[in-house]
Design an enzyme around this catalytic site. Structure first.
Site, PDB file in Angstrom:
ATOM      1  N   HIS A 140     -35.356  11.760  22.160  1.00 44.17           N
ATOM      2  CA  HIS A 140     -33.977  12.469  21.670  1.00 44.17           C
ATOM      3  C   HIS A 140     -34.517  13.496  23.301  1.00 44.17           C
ATOM      4  O   HIS A 140     -34.751  13.971  23.670  1.00 44.17           O
ATOM      5  CB  HIS A 140     -34.462  13.599  20.835  1.00 44.17           C
ATOM      6  CG  HIS A 140     -33.211  13.905  20.167  1.00 44.17           C
ATOM      7  ND1 HIS A 140     -33.020  14.200  19.147  1.00 44.17           N
ATOM      8  CD2 HIS A 140     -32.071  13.186  20.903  1.00 44.17           C
ATOM      9  CE1 HIS A 140     -31.090  14.207  18.791  1.00 44.17           C
ATOM     10  NE2 HIS A 140     -30.827  14.437  20.134  1.00 44.17           N
ATOM     11  N   TYR A 199     -30.884  17.298  13.847  1.00 42.47           N
ATOM     12  CA  TYR A 199     -29.468  17.455  13.349  1.00 42.47           C
ATOM     13  C   TYR A 199     -30.020  18.869  12.245  1.00 42.47           C
ATOM     14  O   TYR A 199     -30.111  18.376  11.448  1.00 42.47           O
ATOM     15  CB  TYR A 199     -28.952  16.769  13.147  1.00 42.47           C
ATOM     16  CG  TYR A 199     -28.783  14.837  13.826  1.00 42.47           C
ATOM     17  CD1 TYR A 199     -28.165  16.248  15.395  1.00 42.47           C
ATOM     18  CD2 TYR A 199     -28.952  13.421  14.164  1.00 42.47           C
ATOM     19  CE1 TYR A 199     -28.391  15.111  16.628  1.00 42.47           C
ATOM     20  CE2 TYR A 199     -28.259  13.099  15.096  1.00 42.47           C
ATOM     21  CZ  TYR A 199     -28.517  13.532  16.856  1.00 42.47           C
ATOM     22  OH  TYR A 199     -28.413  12.948  18.008  1.00 42.47           O
TER      23      TYR A 199
HETATM   24  P1  NAD Z   1     -17.863  11.631  17.386  1.00 44.40           P
HETATM   25  O1  NAD Z   1     -17.429  11.678  19.031  1.00 44.40           O
HETATM   26  O2  NAD Z   1     -16.977  11.208  16.459  1.00 44.40           O
HETATM   27  O3  NAD Z   1     -17.375  13.088  17.221  1.00 44.40           O
HETATM   28  C1  NAD Z   1     -18.241  13.847  15.834  1.00 44.40           C
HETATM   29  C2  NAD Z   1     -16.686  14.684  15.252  1.00 44.40           C
HETATM   30  O4  NAD Z   1     -15.467  14.552  15.339  1.00 44.40           O
HETATM   31  C3  NAD Z   1     -17.055  15.270  14.060  1.00 44.40           C
HETATM   32  O5  NAD Z   1     -16.298  16.527  14.125  1.00 44.40           O
HETATM   33  C4  NAD Z   1     -15.997  14.946  13.633  1.00 44.40           C
HETATM   34  O6  NAD Z   1     -15.805  15.501  12.081  1.00 44.40           O
HETATM   35  C5  NAD Z   1     -14.763  14.535  14.092  1.00 44.40           C
HETATM   36  N1  NAD Z   1     -14.242  13.197  13.712  1.00 44.40           N
HETATM   37  C6  NAD Z   1     -14.531  12.087  13.250  1.00 44.40           C
HETATM   38  N2  NAD Z   1     -13.564  10.665  13.042  1.00 44.40           N
HETATM   39  C7  NAD Z   1     -12.731  11.302  13.188  1.00 44.40           C
HETATM   40  C8  NAD Z   1     -11.184  11.174  13.029  1.00 44.40           C
HETATM   41  N3  NAD Z   1     -11.224   9.944  12.436  1.00 44.40           N
HETATM   42  N4  NAD Z   1     -10.342  12.208  12.182  1.00 44.40           N
HETATM   43  C9  NAD Z   1     -10.286  13.280  12.881  1.00 44.40           C
HETATM   44  N5  NAD Z   1     -11.550  13.917  13.403  1.00 44.40           N
HETATM   45  C10 NAD Z   1     -12.981  12.677  13.254  1.00 44.40           C
HETATM   46  O7  NAD Z   1     -19.079  11.188  16.880  1.00 44.40           O
HETATM   47  P2  NAD Z   1     -20.816  12.714  17.392  1.00 44.40           P
HETATM   48  O8  NAD Z   1     -21.251  12.582  15.556  1.00 44.40           O
HETATM   49  O9  NAD Z   1     -20.065  13.076  18.558  1.00 44.40           O
HETATM   50  O10 NAD Z   1     -21.767  11.176  17.682  1.00 44.40           O
HETATM   51  C11 NAD Z   1     -21.873  10.501  16.937  1.00 44.40           C
HETATM   52  C12 NAD Z   1     -23.484   9.609  17.002  1.00 44.40           C
HETATM   53  O11 NAD Z   1     -24.190   9.839  17.746  1.00 44.40           O
HETATM   54  C13 NAD Z   1     -24.059  11.456  16.535  1.00 44.40           C
HETATM   55  O12 NAD Z   1     -23.755  11.543  14.703  1.00 44.40           O
HETATM   56  C14 NAD Z   1     -25.523  10.922  16.660  1.00 44.40           C
HETATM   57  O13 NAD Z   1     -25.987   9.687  15.503  1.00 44.40           O
HETATM   58  C15 NAD Z   1     -25.518   9.904  17.925  1.00 44.40           C
HETATM   59  N6  NAD Z   1     -25.383  10.912  19.087  1.00 44.40           N
HETATM   60  C16 NAD Z   1     -26.975  11.275  19.937  1.00 44.40           C
HETATM   61  C17 NAD Z   1     -26.402  11.936  20.813  1.00 44.40           C
HETATM   62  C18 NAD Z   1     -28.203  11.953  21.561  1.00 44.40           C
HETATM   63  O14 NAD Z   1     -29.069  10.908  21.061  1.00 44.40           O
HETATM   64  N7  NAD Z   1     -28.595  12.613  22.320  1.00 44.40           N
HETATM   65  C19 NAD Z   1     -25.912  12.684  21.153  1.00 44.40           C
HETATM   66  C20 NAD Z   1     -24.379  12.979  20.866  1.00 44.40           C
HETATM   67  C21 NAD Z   1     -24.423  11.560  19.717  1.00 44.40           C
END
Ligand code: NAD
Length: 318
Positions: free
Chosen positions: A119, A56
């Protein structure tokens, strides 16, 4: 904040977890002050599970999180990853993983991780993941550098196959228990329950697809799926509901999941998502959205990794 057991590890994770991808500016610019305040706000309100990766922001997220956790490390369950270092940069070898954890420990300013995950394993060679990567993680566990080990990736069937082939403590999949589809639970929850392997649900808003602002430019969804997500957001708005709120509420209800990791970029999003935890989603609106998605006939997933390699090679491994 509700705490849930992560499989048989003994770890108790907050139902809403802090996904630290935004600390790597993956979802747009973020000031160091906002990053630190968001982390502290989350901890102050009972969020104890933090997930990050060297991938990240090309290690930025780990460094930012390490600084933000200074003095508060013992208040959180800290997970990071290894094996993925760029969009197309992967190295799941034992030697790289051994170097990787040392680098992560330094950036995260700690001497032990709670969870280290391989990952996005669908980009790796199944034989290496099963016979080299996971055993290397177990070795680090034996040495006390990490308490538990896991695997992460996009396609639940591949995660299922690997977790059956070689014991791990947790499995994380993303964008797979959302208003657009529930494959995570459909395909992994029965196995998780029977085996005691913990289940982590990442990206409840499908990496920004289910928000009013829409997804970031790099989002892998098809144009048709992006348009469908816009229609879902519009339908929610007609009902006076924010799509991110109901999207998170729905995802938090995933049965058998220890924690749902959302990527919160601002303090406002941390507070909004904490508030969303207080209420279940409106079941009528959820049903209406699911009907809209099903009737569209639009595929709600996208390709990730090299599943063809897995299908062919893994059979030989098994
Ligand atoms: P997510 O689905 O919550 O999407 C994040 C997006 O949504 C960002 O743009 C954020 O600004 C927005 N957002 C969050 N809350 C909001 C709200 N209340 N109103 C409006 N917009 C909002 O999460 P993500 O970051 O895609 O995934 C979460 C975490 O999961 C990642 O940070 C990571 O740690 C983990 N992850 C791991 C993998 C992997 O291991 N392959 C893949 C994806 C995510």
């Amino acid at each position: 904040m509700q705490l849930n057991p992560l499989g048989r590890t003994g770890l108790q994770l907050s139902a809403l977890g802090f996904g630290a991808a935004p600390l790597g500016q993956v979802y747009g610019a973020q000031s160091p002050q906002t990053a630190e305040r968001s982390v502290h706000l989350a901890i102050d309100h009972g969020i104890n599970f933090f997930d990050v990766s060297p991938y990240y922001g090309d290690t930025l997220a780990e460094s930012v999180l390490g600084r933000a956790l200074s003095g508060r490390r013992d208040q959180v369950v800290l997970a990071t990853k290894c094996g993925r270092y760029g969009v197309d940069t992967f190295d799941f070898s034992a030697s790289r993983i051994r170097r990787s954890i040392e680098e992560s420990l330094q950036r995260l300013q700690t001497d032990r991780l709670d969870l280290l995950q391989a990952h996005d394993i669908e980009f790796g060679d199944p034989e290496q993941i099963i016979h080299e990567t996971v055993p290397a993680l177990r070795q680090l566990q034996a040495e006390g550098k990490v308490r538990y080990i896991g695997i992460t990736g996009y396609p639940p069937p591949l995660l299922f196959e690997v977790a059956q082939a070689v014991p791990v403590d947790s499995v994380l999949s993303y964008c797979h228990y959302t208003l657009l589809g529930t494959q995570l639970v459909d395909q992994l929850a029965p196995f998780s329950q029977a085996s005691g392997v913990g289940l982590i649900n990442a990206s409840p808003l499908s990496m920004g697809l289910l928000t009013d602002a829409g997804p970031p430019p790099w989002h892998p969804a098809s144009p048709q799926l992006k348009e469908l997500a816009r229609q879902v957001a519009a339908r929610c708005a007609q009902h006076g509901v924010n799509v991110a709120t109901i999207g998170l509420q729905f995802s938090l209800g995933a049965p058998g999941v220890a924690s749902t990791l959302s990527g919160m970029r601002t303090e406002e999003e941390v507070l909004a998502n904490l508030k969303a935890c207080e209420q279940a989603p409106d079941p009528t609106l959820v049903a209406e959205i699911q009907k809209l998605v099903a009737q569209s006939g639009i595929p709600t997933t996208w390709p990730s990794g090299r599943p063809e390699a897995w299908l062919v090679e893994h059979r030989e491994v098994a």
